[in-house]
Design a protein around this motif. Structure first.
Motif, PDB file in Angstrom:
ATOM      1  N   GLY A  62       5.444 134.429 -28.322  1.00 42.26           N
ATOM      2  CA  GLY A  62       6.188 133.878 -27.203  1.00 42.26           C
ATOM      3  C   GLY A  62       6.074 134.789 -25.980  1.00 42.26           C
ATOM      4  N   HIS A  63       6.041 136.081 -26.213  1.00 39.83           N
ATOM      5  CA  HIS A  63       5.927 137.048 -25.116  1.00 39.83           C
ATOM      6  C   HIS A  63       4.600 136.864 -24.374  1.00 39.83           C
ATOM      7  N   SER A  75      17.477 134.240 -25.183  1.00 41.24           N
ATOM      8  CA  SER A  75      17.308 134.585 -26.603  1.00 41.24           C
ATOM      9  C   SER A  75      18.583 134.317 -27.386  1.00 41.24           C
ATOM     10  N   ASP A 130      11.380 128.875 -20.936  1.00 39.59           N
ATOM     11  CA  ASP A 130      11.011 129.677 -22.108  1.00 39.59           C
ATOM     12  C   ASP A 130      11.906 129.214 -23.267  1.00 39.59           C
ATOM     13  N   SER A 147      11.520 129.773 -26.441  1.00 44.08           N
ATOM     14  CA  SER A 147      11.166 130.506 -27.668  1.00 44.08           C
ATOM     15  C   SER A 147      12.110 130.212 -28.830  1.00 44.08           C
ATOM     16  N   HIS A 148      13.418 130.312 -28.563  1.00 39.58           N
ATOM     17  CA  HIS A 148      14.358 130.121 -29.660  1.00 39.58           C
ATOM     18  C   HIS A 148      14.523 128.670 -30.070  1.00 39.58           C
ATOM     19  N   SER A 164       7.900 130.770 -28.600  1.00 48.62           N
ATOM     20  CA  SER A 164       7.483 131.181 -29.944  1.00 48.62           C
ATOM     21  C   SER A 164       7.389 129.976 -30.882  1.00 48.62           C
ATOM     22  N   HIS A 208       7.888 130.346 -34.257  1.00 49.57           N
ATOM     23  CA  HIS A 208       8.380 130.807 -35.565  1.00 49.57           C
ATOM     24  C   HIS A 208       9.890 131.021 -35.599  1.00 49.57           C
ATOM     25  N   LYS A 209      10.600 130.577 -34.573  1.00 49.30           N
ATOM     26  CA  LYS A 209      12.054 130.769 -34.556  1.00 49.30           C
ATOM     27  C   LYS A 209      12.663 129.451 -35.060  1.00 49.30           C
TER      28      LYS A 209
HETATM   29  C1  LIG Z   1      11.728 135.937 -28.921  1.00 49.78           C
HETATM   30  C2  LIG Z   1      11.573 135.654 -27.470  1.00 49.78           C
HETATM   31  C3  LIG Z   1      10.388 135.964 -26.803  1.00 49.78           C
HETATM   32  C4  LIG Z   1       9.276 136.751 -27.457  1.00 49.78           C
HETATM   33  O1  LIG Z   1       8.673 136.011 -28.453  1.00 49.78           O
HETATM   34  P1  LIG Z   1       7.641 136.635 -29.502  1.00 49.78           P
HETATM   35  O2  LIG Z   1       7.173 135.401 -30.187  1.00 49.78           O
HETATM   36  O3  LIG Z   1       8.383 137.562 -30.374  1.00 49.78           O
HETATM   37  O4  LIG Z   1       6.561 137.296 -28.731  1.00 49.78           O
HETATM   38  C5  LIG Z   1      10.252 135.564 -25.483  1.00 49.78           C
HETATM   39  N1  LIG Z   1      11.246 134.904 -24.853  1.00 49.78           N
HETATM   40  C6  LIG Z   1      12.414 134.601 -25.466  1.00 49.78           C
HETATM   41  C7  LIG Z   1      13.478 133.856 -24.714  1.00 49.78           C
HETATM   42  C8  LIG Z   1      12.623 134.982 -26.790  1.00 49.78           C
HETATM   43  O5  LIG Z   1      13.789 134.715 -27.386  1.00 49.78           O
END
Ligand SMILES: *Cc1c(COP(=O)(O)O)cnc(C)c1O
Length: 391
Positions: A89-90, A167, A192, A194-195, A219, A221-222
């Motif tokens: 995700g980063h 996050s 973003d 990711s979560h 991401s 995988h969350k």
């Molecule tokens: C976890 C997270 C990331 C980073 O994701 P990775 O998959 O660990 O690289 C980026 N942005 C948010 C908002 C996240 O919660």
């Protein structure tokens, strides 16, 4: 040496399989996806250059997997374009920033004190890439963007981009409201997720993300139950071309083709099970939160608690018990209940594995907190599980 490492791995697998995992950033892969990870493709390269030539040979099958993954992931989110190569995700975030911001540009984001991702703080991605980042005023008590404050911040900072997503968060944004303000100033928005990518895929959280944002990324995988990696979705062809260009030789080189195979498998599972999974996940978060609340835990945001896969504990929960988040996590861990040290409880993996009796989980956690040994009960609970949402 190999046998030692393999023995450690065996211990790890059997240990984590005997735990109830409530970590918000983690999930469980299906056996099919796991098999795709441990495959000859793990060691292969493929790189189609701008001229259309592949720099490597032998890539016929991995290229097929890549285009299949792009197709499935795009259709899962009803998006025109999907970039599935970012290895996290980063990296997806970095790629999106590079693709939209001019050199020396700036963006607004929600700060880590309100659950935002620390990677957007000035010392990290911004300093590394030569950008400035400024806070979006955020009403933490109501888990909402302060729209008036956003307007002021846009006037004051004149950013090139608004980055949404956190996050630690439990509520979708008023995207239409944000978008009205942003479009007046001609500032694009990206999300973003990711979560919450799994919840979004299942239509349970922020279903309008791609309607109002130039890109949705994060991401895999969350709450999305795929391999560790990242994806970027967009309906904008020019932006997609920029994103595509900003992967190889900018943010990374090889993209881990076996991971992409596992992602395609997980995305296909999400297509078939995602709606039910996401619904059950949001329901589980809410009912665990209210179960804990009834047991006297200071869970944030009563009475609605959560619309995401997370339950957030308040500072008061820790201070009134004279316990730190680390001590809390350790006490749970000694009972094989795994939570992070960030005051979050996550229900993604437990939901995927079919855990639905949240009053039972609340009772286990509460007794563990009080020092009762519940290891055996936890082991009994998880040993009877088989994957419910997936193959
Ligand atoms: C976890 C997270 C990331 C980073 O994701 P990775 O998959 O660990 O690289 C980026 N942005 C948010 C908002 C996240 O919660």
């Amino acid at each position: 040496m190999a046998s030692e490492i393999l023995e450690i791995l065996r211990k790890h697998v059997s240990y984590r399989r005997s735990c109830l995992n409530l970590q918000a950033s983690e999930n469980r892969l299906s056996d099919n996806a796991l098999q795709a990870m441990g495959n000859d493709m793990y060691a292969r390269y493929s790189h189609v250059t701008d001229s259309g030539e592949n720099s490597y040979g032998g890539s016929e099958f991995s290229d097929r997997v890549l285009s299949e993954a792009q197709r499935i992931v795009a259709s899962l989110y009803d998006a025109e374009y999907a970039e599935v190569r970012p290895i996290g995700g980063h990296i997806a975030a970095e790629t999106v920033l590079l693709s939209i911001l001019p050199k020396g540009g700036s963006f607004l984001y929600i700060g880590p004190e309100s659950g935002g991702y620390p990677g957007y703080d000035q010392p990290y991605l911004p300093d590394m890439l030569g950008y400035r980042s400024y806070r979006i005023p955020y009403d933490d008590k109501n888990q909402a963007i302060d729209l008036e404050g956003l307007s002021t911040a846009l006037e004051r900072n004149r950013p090139d981009l608004i980055v949404l997503g956190q996050s630690a968060f439990v509520r979708p944004y008023d995207l239409r409201g944000v978008s009205q303000i942003a479009s007046d100033m001609h500032v694009p928005i990206v999300y973003d997720g990711s979560h919450v990518m799994g919840l979004i895929a299942g239509g349970e959280f922020q279903p309008d993300a791609l309607e109002y944002c130039a890109a949705l990324y994060g991401s895999t995988h969350k709450s999305f139950f795929g391999p560790q990696g990242g994806i970027i979705l967009t309906n904008d062809r020019d932006l997609y071309n920029e994103i595509h260009r900003n992967t190889i030789w900018y943010t990374m080189d090889n993209y881990h083709p076996s991971r992409v195979a596992a992602l395609a498998i997980a995305a296909d599972e999400m297509k078939r099970h995602g709606k039910d999974y996401a619904k059950a996940l949001a329901k589980n978060s809410k009912s665990l939160a209210s179960g804990l609340y009834e047991l006297g835990w200071e869970v944030r945001f009563p009475p609605w608690f959560s619309y995401s896969h997370q339950v957030l504990l308040s500072g008061e929960f820790f201070s009134s018990r004279k316990i730190t988040p680390v001590q809390f996590s350790q006490r749970m861990e000694s009972n094989r209940i795994i939570v992070d040290r960030d005051s979050r409880i996550g229900l993604s993996e437990a939901t995927r594995m079919g855990v639905s009796d949240m009053s039972k989980v609340a009772s286990l956690m509460d007794r563990a907190l009080q020092g009762v040994k519940v290891v055996q009960e936890v082991s009994d609970l998880v040993s009877g599980l088989s994957m419910k949402f997936g193959d």
